[in-house]
Design a protein around this motif. Structure first.
Motif, PDB file in Angstrom:
ATOM      1  N   ILE A 116       6.413  23.740  24.872  1.00  0.00           N
ATOM      2  CA  ILE A 116       5.997  25.003  24.283  1.00  0.00           C
ATOM      3  C   ILE A 116       7.248  25.848  24.048  1.00  0.00           C
ATOM      4  O   ILE A 116       8.084  25.979  24.950  1.00  0.00           O
ATOM      5  CB  ILE A 116       5.021  25.739  25.224  1.00  0.00           C
ATOM      6  N   LEU A 117       7.391  26.392  22.852  1.00  0.00           N
ATOM      7  CA  LEU A 117       8.527  27.256  22.529  1.00  0.00           C
ATOM      8  C   LEU A 117       8.003  28.668  22.311  1.00  0.00           C
ATOM      9  O   LEU A 117       7.079  28.890  21.526  1.00  0.00           O
ATOM     10  CB  LEU A 117       9.258  26.761  21.278  1.00  0.00           C
ATOM     11  N   VAL A 118       8.608  29.628  23.017  1.00  0.00           N
ATOM     12  CA  VAL A 118       8.141  31.008  23.025  1.00  0.00           C
ATOM     13  C   VAL A 118       9.279  31.923  22.594  1.00  0.00           C
ATOM     14  O   VAL A 118      10.425  31.733  22.992  1.00  0.00           O
ATOM     15  CB  VAL A 118       7.681  31.403  24.450  1.00  0.00           C
ATOM     16  N   LYS A 119       8.948  32.920  21.788  1.00  0.00           N
ATOM     17  CA  LYS A 119       9.935  33.926  21.391  1.00  0.00           C
ATOM     18  C   LYS A 119       9.952  34.992  22.485  1.00  0.00           C
ATOM     19  O   LYS A 119       8.961  35.681  22.719  1.00  0.00           O
ATOM     20  CB  LYS A 119       9.542  34.541  20.048  1.00  0.00           C
ATOM     21  N   GLY A 120      11.078  35.087  23.177  1.00  0.00           N
ATOM     22  CA  GLY A 120      11.215  36.035  24.276  1.00  0.00           C
ATOM     23  C   GLY A 120      11.547  35.317  25.571  1.00  0.00           C
ATOM     24  O   GLY A 120      11.552  34.090  25.646  1.00  0.00           O
ATOM     25  N   PHE A 133       3.663  37.221  24.590  1.00  0.00           N
ATOM     26  CA  PHE A 133       4.763  36.677  23.795  1.00  0.00           C
ATOM     27  C   PHE A 133       4.246  35.960  22.553  1.00  0.00           C
ATOM     28  O   PHE A 133       3.113  35.492  22.524  1.00  0.00           O
ATOM     29  CB  PHE A 133       5.583  35.682  24.631  1.00  0.00           C
ATOM     30  N   GLU A 134       5.119  35.831  21.567  1.00  0.00           N
ATOM     31  CA  GLU A 134       4.800  35.074  20.356  1.00  0.00           C
ATOM     32  C   GLU A 134       5.095  33.598  20.613  1.00  0.00           C
ATOM     33  O   GLU A 134       6.186  33.229  21.036  1.00  0.00           O
ATOM     34  CB  GLU A 134       5.653  35.556  19.189  1.00  0.00           C
ATOM     35  N   ILE A 135       4.109  32.750  20.347  1.00  0.00           N
ATOM     36  CA  ILE A 135       4.266  31.308  20.520  1.00  0.00           C
ATOM     37  C   ILE A 135       4.812  30.746  19.208  1.00  0.00           C
ATOM     38  O   ILE A 135       4.192  30.901  18.155  1.00  0.00           O
ATOM     39  CB  ILE A 135       2.928  30.620  20.880  1.00  0.00           C
ATOM     40  N   ILE A 136       5.962  30.084  19.276  1.00  0.00           N
ATOM     41  CA  ILE A 136       6.577  29.478  18.096  1.00  0.00           C
ATOM     42  C   ILE A 136       6.009  28.076  17.884  1.00  0.00           C
ATOM     43  O   ILE A 136       5.661  27.681  16.774  1.00  0.00           O
ATOM     44  CB  ILE A 136       8.109  29.402  18.245  1.00  0.00           C
ATOM     45  N   SER A 137       5.933  27.306  18.946  1.00  0.00           N
ATOM     46  CA  SER A 137       5.406  25.945  18.884  1.00  0.00           C
ATOM     47  C   SER A 137       4.615  25.683  20.151  1.00  0.00           C
ATOM     48  O   SER A 137       5.067  26.044  21.232  1.00  0.00           O
ATOM     49  CB  SER A 137       6.552  24.943  18.769  1.00  0.00           C
ATOM     50  N   TYR A 178      14.769  32.830  23.258  1.00  0.00           N
ATOM     51  CA  TYR A 178      13.618  31.933  23.220  1.00  0.00           C
ATOM     52  C   TYR A 178      13.498  31.241  24.567  1.00  0.00           C
ATOM     53  O   TYR A 178      14.493  31.010  25.241  1.00  0.00           O
ATOM     54  CB  TYR A 178      13.783  30.874  22.120  1.00  0.00           C
ATOM     55  N   THR A 179      12.281  30.907  24.939  1.00  0.00           N
ATOM     56  CA  THR A 179      12.029  30.172  26.175  1.00  0.00           C
ATOM     57  C   THR A 179      11.320  28.874  25.826  1.00  0.00           C
ATOM     58  O   THR A 179      10.341  28.883  25.075  1.00  0.00           O
ATOM     59  CB  THR A 179      11.145  30.993  27.141  1.00  0.00           C
ATOM     60  N   ALA A 180      11.820  27.776  26.368  1.00  0.00           N
ATOM     61  CA  ALA A 180      11.165  26.480  26.216  1.00  0.00           C
ATOM     62  C   ALA A 180      10.450  26.158  27.524  1.00  0.00           C
ATOM     63  O   ALA A 180      11.042  26.239  28.602  1.00  0.00           O
ATOM     64  CB  ALA A 180      12.190  25.401  25.890  1.00  0.00           C
ATOM     65  N   ILE A 181       9.177  25.824  27.418  1.00  0.00           N
ATOM     66  CA  ILE A 181       8.365  25.486  28.587  1.00  0.00           C
ATOM     67  C   ILE A 181       7.906  24.046  28.429  1.00  0.00           C
ATOM     68  O   ILE A 181       7.406  23.649  27.381  1.00  0.00           O
ATOM     69  CB  ILE A 181       7.134  26.409  28.689  1.00  0.00           C
ATOM     70  N   LYS A 217      -3.889  26.073  28.311  1.00  0.00           N
ATOM     71  CA  LYS A 217      -4.063  27.163  29.266  1.00  0.00           C
ATOM     72  C   LYS A 217      -2.756  27.931  29.473  1.00  0.00           C
ATOM     73  O   LYS A 217      -2.766  29.152  29.602  1.00  0.00           O
ATOM     74  CB  LYS A 217      -4.610  26.644  30.601  1.00  0.00           C
ATOM     75  N   ILE A 218      -1.638  27.224  29.502  1.00  0.00           N
ATOM     76  CA  ILE A 218      -0.338  27.904  29.610  1.00  0.00           C
ATOM     77  C   ILE A 218      -0.116  28.768  28.374  1.00  0.00           C
ATOM     78  O   ILE A 218       0.263  29.936  28.465  1.00  0.00           O
ATOM     79  CB  ILE A 218       0.802  26.888  29.777  1.00  0.00           C
ATOM     80  N   VAL A 219      -0.381  28.192  27.202  1.00  0.00           N
ATOM     81  CA  VAL A 219      -0.195  28.929  25.939  1.00  0.00           C
ATOM     82  C   VAL A 219      -1.097  30.161  25.907  1.00  0.00           C
ATOM     83  O   VAL A 219      -0.663  31.243  25.505  1.00  0.00           O
ATOM     84  CB  VAL A 219      -0.467  28.004  24.728  1.00  0.00           C
ATOM     85  N   GLU A 220      -2.344  30.032  26.335  1.00  0.00           N
ATOM     86  CA  GLU A 220      -3.266  31.175  26.330  1.00  0.00           C
ATOM     87  C   GLU A 220      -2.724  32.316  27.184  1.00  0.00           C
ATOM     88  O   GLU A 220      -2.778  33.473  26.787  1.00  0.00           O
ATOM     89  CB  GLU A 220      -4.648  30.751  26.843  1.00  0.00           C
TER      90      GLU A 220
END
Length: 127
Positions: free
Chosen positions: A67-71, A49-53, A6-9, A40-43
């Protein structure tokens, strides 16, 4: 067994941005800017990637700056998305000011040094 990555942004200084708000109007403006940048980052990230939060990626209002991303997302990818949309926001605001303050463009400059006069910030050779 493969562990999931997971990646936290996140971007800052959100608290300082909000603390500088002197009026409710300032706070609303700061919140709208931060929500816009997060969306815009999420888009851009959600294309691959799948956005978790956050859970509702299509709702800009109140979008968090975390922002939490799977991958595994490359840091430069999210950084570039943030900077691209921040520069866009600044350009739109600058153009609005230039077109609505009633001062001829020849009477002022946004440049900080003589070499920057008449050149867009993104085109400056050095900052």
């Amino acid at each position: 067994m493969v562990d999931q990555i997971y990646t936290a942004i996140s971007f800052a200084p959100v608290q300082g941005f909000i603390e500088k708000s002197r009026k409710l109007r300032d706070l609303l403006g700061a919140s709208l800017i931060l929500s816009y940048l997060s969306q815009k980052i999420v888009e851009e990230i959600s294309q691959e990637f799948e956005i978790i939060s956050p859970g509702l990626i299509d709702v800009q209002e109140g979008m968090p700056n975390r922002i939490l991303v799977k991958g595994l997302v490359d840091r430069n990818r999210s950084k570039n998305a943030l900077l691209k949309h921040w520069q866009y926001l600044l350009r739109v605001c600058r153009e609005w000011v230039e077109n609505n303050i009633g001062i001829p463009k020849t009477d002022y400059t946004w440049a900080q040094t003589p070499e920057q006069v008449g050149v867009e910030k993104g085109e400056w050779q050095s900052e």
